[in-house]
Design a protein around this motif. Structure first.
Motif, PDB file in Angstrom:
ATOM      1  N   TRP A  27     -14.809  13.358 -21.428  1.00 21.72           N
ATOM      2  CA  TRP A  27     -15.285  12.639 -19.913  1.00 21.72           C
ATOM      3  C   TRP A  27     -16.560  13.503 -19.377  1.00 21.72           C
ATOM      4  O   TRP A  27     -17.287  12.805 -18.758  1.00 21.72           O
ATOM      5  CB  TRP A  27     -14.153  13.104 -18.963  1.00 21.72           C
ATOM      6  CG  TRP A  27     -13.137  11.990 -18.729  1.00 21.72           C
ATOM      7  CD1 TRP A  27     -11.885  12.244 -19.364  1.00 21.72           C
ATOM      8  CD2 TRP A  27     -13.222  10.896 -18.363  1.00 21.72           C
ATOM      9  NE1 TRP A  27     -11.349  10.882 -19.183  1.00 21.72           N
ATOM     10  CE2 TRP A  27     -12.177  10.075 -18.647  1.00 21.72           C
ATOM     11  CE3 TRP A  27     -14.434   9.929 -17.694  1.00 21.72           C
ATOM     12  CZ2 TRP A  27     -11.958   8.629 -18.156  1.00 21.72           C
ATOM     13  CZ3 TRP A  27     -14.310   8.617 -17.267  1.00 21.72           C
ATOM     14  CH2 TRP A  27     -12.834   8.102 -17.711  1.00 21.72           C
ATOM     15  N   TYR A  31     -19.571  11.033 -18.453  1.00 18.06           N
ATOM     16  CA  TYR A  31     -20.361  11.403 -17.206  1.00 18.06           C
ATOM     17  C   TYR A  31     -21.862  11.577 -17.406  1.00 18.06           C
ATOM     18  O   TYR A  31     -22.378  10.820 -16.909  1.00 18.06           O
ATOM     19  CB  TYR A  31     -19.748  12.647 -16.579  1.00 18.06           C
ATOM     20  CG  TYR A  31     -20.722  13.214 -15.445  1.00 18.06           C
ATOM     21  CD1 TYR A  31     -20.441  12.742 -14.353  1.00 18.06           C
ATOM     22  CD2 TYR A  31     -21.453  14.328 -15.883  1.00 18.06           C
ATOM     23  CE1 TYR A  31     -21.334  13.347 -13.304  1.00 18.06           C
ATOM     24  CE2 TYR A  31     -22.235  15.045 -14.984  1.00 18.06           C
ATOM     25  CZ  TYR A  31     -22.310  14.533 -13.768  1.00 18.06           C
ATOM     26  OH  TYR A  31     -22.969  14.909 -12.791  1.00 18.06           O
ATOM     27  N   ARG A  34     -23.379   8.119 -18.151  1.00 22.26           N
ATOM     28  CA  ARG A  34     -23.235   6.985 -17.135  1.00 22.26           C
ATOM     29  C   ARG A  34     -24.293   7.411 -16.075  1.00 22.26           C
ATOM     30  O   ARG A  34     -24.738   6.807 -15.432  1.00 22.26           O
ATOM     31  CB  ARG A  34     -21.949   6.954 -16.492  1.00 22.26           C
ATOM     32  CG  ARG A  34     -20.774   6.286 -17.450  1.00 22.26           C
ATOM     33  CD  ARG A  34     -19.321   6.247 -16.834  1.00 22.26           C
ATOM     34  NE  ARG A  34     -18.394   5.543 -17.728  1.00 22.26           N
ATOM     35  CZ  ARG A  34     -17.179   5.475 -17.699  1.00 22.26           C
ATOM     36  NH1 ARG A  34     -16.701   5.840 -16.453  1.00 22.26           N
ATOM     37  NH2 ARG A  34     -16.463   4.897 -18.396  1.00 22.26           N
ATOM     38  N   ALA A  60     -20.427   3.072  -9.033  1.00 22.34           N
ATOM     39  CA  ALA A  60     -19.051   3.515  -9.160  1.00 22.34           C
ATOM     40  C   ALA A  60     -18.471   4.164 -10.378  1.00 22.34           C
ATOM     41  O   ALA A  60     -17.895   4.973 -10.208  1.00 22.34           O
ATOM     42  CB  ALA A  60     -18.105   2.266  -8.760  1.00 22.34           C
ATOM     43  N   ASN A  61     -19.011   3.520 -11.650  1.00 24.25           N
ATOM     44  CA  ASN A  61     -18.548   4.162 -12.911  1.00 24.25           C
ATOM     45  C   ASN A  61     -18.958   5.637 -12.905  1.00 24.25           C
ATOM     46  O   ASN A  61     -18.206   6.416 -13.546  1.00 24.25           O
ATOM     47  CB  ASN A  61     -18.910   3.260 -13.900  1.00 24.25           C
ATOM     48  CG  ASN A  61     -18.440   1.922 -14.051  1.00 24.25           C
ATOM     49  OD1 ASN A  61     -17.233   2.075 -13.853  1.00 24.25           O
ATOM     50  ND2 ASN A  61     -19.001   1.176 -14.850  1.00 24.25           N
ATOM     51  N   GLN A  63     -19.334   7.625 -10.528  1.00 29.17           N
ATOM     52  CA  GLN A  63     -18.249   8.507  -9.807  1.00 29.17           C
ATOM     53  C   GLN A  63     -17.126   8.769 -10.266  1.00 29.17           C
ATOM     54  O   GLN A  63     -16.532   9.685 -10.131  1.00 29.17           O
ATOM     55  CB  GLN A  63     -18.738   7.954  -8.353  1.00 29.17           C
ATOM     56  CG  GLN A  63     -20.014   7.852  -7.503  1.00 29.17           C
ATOM     57  CD  GLN A  63     -19.652   7.421  -6.214  1.00 29.17           C
ATOM     58  OE1 GLN A  63     -18.915   6.457  -5.924  1.00 29.17           O
ATOM     59  NE2 GLN A  63     -20.902   7.466  -5.449  1.00 29.17           N
ATOM     60  N   LYS A  64     -16.537   7.802 -10.782  1.00 32.33           N
ATOM     61  CA  LYS A  64     -15.313   7.727 -11.513  1.00 32.33           C
ATOM     62  C   LYS A  64     -15.295   8.741 -12.563  1.00 32.33           C
ATOM     63  O   LYS A  64     -14.375   9.482 -12.715  1.00 32.33           O
ATOM     64  CB  LYS A  64     -14.989   6.405 -12.147  1.00 32.33           C
ATOM     65  CG  LYS A  64     -14.612   5.504 -11.042  1.00 32.33           C
ATOM     66  CD  LYS A  64     -14.214   4.091 -11.636  1.00 32.33           C
ATOM     67  CE  LYS A  64     -14.116   2.972 -10.573  1.00 32.33           C
ATOM     68  NZ  LYS A  64     -13.716   1.653 -11.370  1.00 32.33           N
ATOM     69  N   ALA A  65     -16.247   8.652 -13.426  1.00 33.80           N
ATOM     70  CA  ALA A  65     -16.324   9.597 -14.500  1.00 33.80           C
ATOM     71  C   ALA A  65     -16.625  11.061 -13.908  1.00 33.80           C
ATOM     72  O   ALA A  65     -16.074  12.035 -14.609  1.00 33.80           O
ATOM     73  CB  ALA A  65     -17.721   9.286 -15.299  1.00 33.80           C
ATOM     74  N   ASN A  67     -15.580  12.411 -11.107  1.00 34.06           N
ATOM     75  CA  ASN A  67     -14.134  12.752 -10.677  1.00 34.06           C
ATOM     76  C   ASN A  67     -13.075  12.889 -11.830  1.00 34.06           C
ATOM     77  O   ASN A  67     -12.211  14.005 -11.647  1.00 34.06           O
ATOM     78  CB  ASN A  67     -13.493  11.651  -9.744  1.00 34.06           C
ATOM     79  CG  ASN A  67     -13.979  11.556  -8.357  1.00 34.06           C
ATOM     80  OD1 ASN A  67     -14.800  12.317  -8.102  1.00 34.06           O
ATOM     81  ND2 ASN A  67     -13.991  10.361  -7.741  1.00 34.06           N
ATOM     82  N   SER A  68     -13.061  12.227 -12.916  1.00 30.58           N
ATOM     83  CA  SER A  68     -12.266  12.445 -13.898  1.00 30.58           C
ATOM     84  C   SER A  68     -12.444  13.740 -14.564  1.00 30.58           C
ATOM     85  O   SER A  68     -11.695  14.616 -15.036  1.00 30.58           O
ATOM     86  CB  SER A  68     -12.258  11.515 -14.910  1.00 30.58           C
ATOM     87  OG  SER A  68     -11.660   9.958 -14.166  1.00 30.58           O
ATOM     88  N   ARG A  71     -11.449  16.552 -12.459  1.00 33.40           N
ATOM     89  CA  ARG A  71      -9.902  16.729 -12.424  1.00 33.40           C
ATOM     90  C   ARG A  71      -9.416  17.649 -13.696  1.00 33.40           C
ATOM     91  O   ARG A  71      -8.627  18.384 -13.675  1.00 33.40           O
ATOM     92  CB  ARG A  71      -9.288  15.286 -12.605  1.00 33.40           C
ATOM     93  CG  ARG A  71      -7.795  15.233 -11.929  1.00 33.40           C
ATOM     94  CD  ARG A  71      -7.570  13.752 -11.805  1.00 33.40           C
ATOM     95  NE  ARG A  71      -8.133  12.945 -10.825  1.00 33.40           N
ATOM     96  CZ  ARG A  71      -8.668  12.044 -11.193  1.00 33.40           C
ATOM     97  NH1 ARG A  71      -8.514  11.537 -12.383  1.00 33.40           N
ATOM     98  NH2 ARG A  71      -9.280  11.215 -10.432  1.00 33.40           N
TER      99      ARG A  71
END
Length: 109
Positions: A27, A31, A34, A60-61, A63-65, A67-68, A71
């Motif tokens: 990730w 990240y 992206r 959005a992609n 931000q998703k990366a 967050n993952s 996490r």
């Protein structure tokens, strides 16, 4: 290689989170890729003098990366903290006197 070795020879291994570290590394790569692409697109918008140029936060992609990645890194930190808490609690309950020594094997030779 071991986290702790007791005077009676009992060894406690170091914490191993290789599965989640691999996931976090994957990730991290996604990240970075992206984020780089989002920066390029935002620069293109500003160079083309678009009426509403996109900012880095609008992708959005990316931000998703982010967050993952966060996490998985938090999960590794929580698991490591939990392992250390369980180990130290066990040692405190099991033994009356605890002495800590940081040995370097080079000095013993």
């Amino acid at each position: 290689a071991d986290l702790a070795i007791l005077s009676n020879g009992l060894k406690y291994p170091s914490f191993d989170s290789s599965y989640f570290e691999k996931k976090a590394k994957v990730w991290q790569r996604k990240y970075a890729r992206r984020r780089h692409l989002a920066k390029l697109l935002a620069l293109q918008d500003s160079n083309k003098k678009v009426l509403c140029p996109r900012s880095l936060e609008s992708f959005a992609n990316w931000q998703k990366a982010q967050n993952s990645k966060a996490r998985y890194q938090a999960k590794i930190a929580n698991q490591r903290r939990d392992y250390l808490h369980k180990l130290t609690t066990h040692l405190v309950k099991q033994y009356d006197v605890i002495a800590i020594e940081d040995l370097k094997t080079k000095n013993l030779q």
